[in-house]
Design a protein around this motif. Sequence first.
Motif, mmCIF file in Angstrom:
data_model
loop_
_atom_site.group_PDB
_atom_site.id
_atom_site.type_symbol
_atom_site.label_atom_id
_atom_site.label_comp_id
_atom_site.label_asym_id
_atom_site.label_seq_id
_atom_site.Cartn_x
_atom_site.Cartn_y
_atom_site.Cartn_z
ATOM 1 N N GLU A 210 -10.162 4.690 0.855
ATOM 2 C CA GLU A 210 -10.318 4.290 2.367
ATOM 3 C C GLU A 210 -11.123 5.310 2.720
ATOM 4 O O GLU A 210 -11.121 6.641 2.413
ATOM 5 N N THR A 215 -6.870 7.593 -1.641
ATOM 6 C CA THR A 215 -5.897 8.168 -0.737
ATOM 7 C C THR A 215 -4.382 7.690 -1.402
ATOM 8 O O THR A 215 -3.445 8.355 -1.088
ATOM 9 N N SER A 229 -0.355 4.408 3.698
ATOM 10 C CA SER A 229 -1.436 4.237 4.746
ATOM 11 C C SER A 229 -1.154 2.599 5.296
ATOM 12 O O SER A 229 -0.468 1.879 4.413
#
Length: 239
Positions: A210, A215, A229
């Motif tokens: 991302e 991430t 996320s």
Amino acid sequence: MSAEATGALDAHVVVAHASLDVRLSLQPGEVVAVMGPSGAGKTTLLDALSGLTRLDAGHVAIDGAVLADPRRHTPPSRRAIGLLGQDPLLFPHMTAVGNIAFAARSAGSSRAEAMTIAQEWMPRIGLADLGDRRPDQLSGGQRQRVALARALAARPRLLLLDEPFSSLDVQAAAQLREVVGGHLNGTTTVIVSHTLADAQSLAPRLLILENGRITQDGALSDVLAAPASPFTRAVAATA
């Protein structure tokens, strides 16, 4: 993994114009899926690994040999890396067998050996009777099968798949996933996809990219069980 296994990847990919800064390490024969929102840098990552995009910092090394860093850039044709995207990019003037044989020749096989290798691939990809057809005589799914065989016939140390199923209908995509899964044969592979089905059918490891950064990175089941996320939560919801 045997002593003869090859394809260990050690990479730190920094591409300034794409705001990409990714560290990636794969063991020989390991398969990882990369998912992320549009514009996250997924295709740029593959382009940098394959040599289509130069690094601004970092490095790309396979089996300990550095192929790229800010001071050196090994051309794509000399990296022993296979890249297959949405468009199979077959040579239009060659038959299906001819396309596959070209890759085998590029990897060092003699003309006769290359033709034998290509002919052996046709039944393995379910196209035993279509070897003499040119790309415009094949369906989209059939062209992708030939492109996959061509990529593998070159005996790449690293195989990069950039959403190779996204342009196919549901049935053709499912069939090609099965073909891919059956023929990676220990080839170190990075699969970029926007579809969780690709990761679930092919890759035990999932990396989430991302805004040019990783991430999450771990076993697919672990990432889906603990998404970090909103994007990853949305992916997990489709499982």
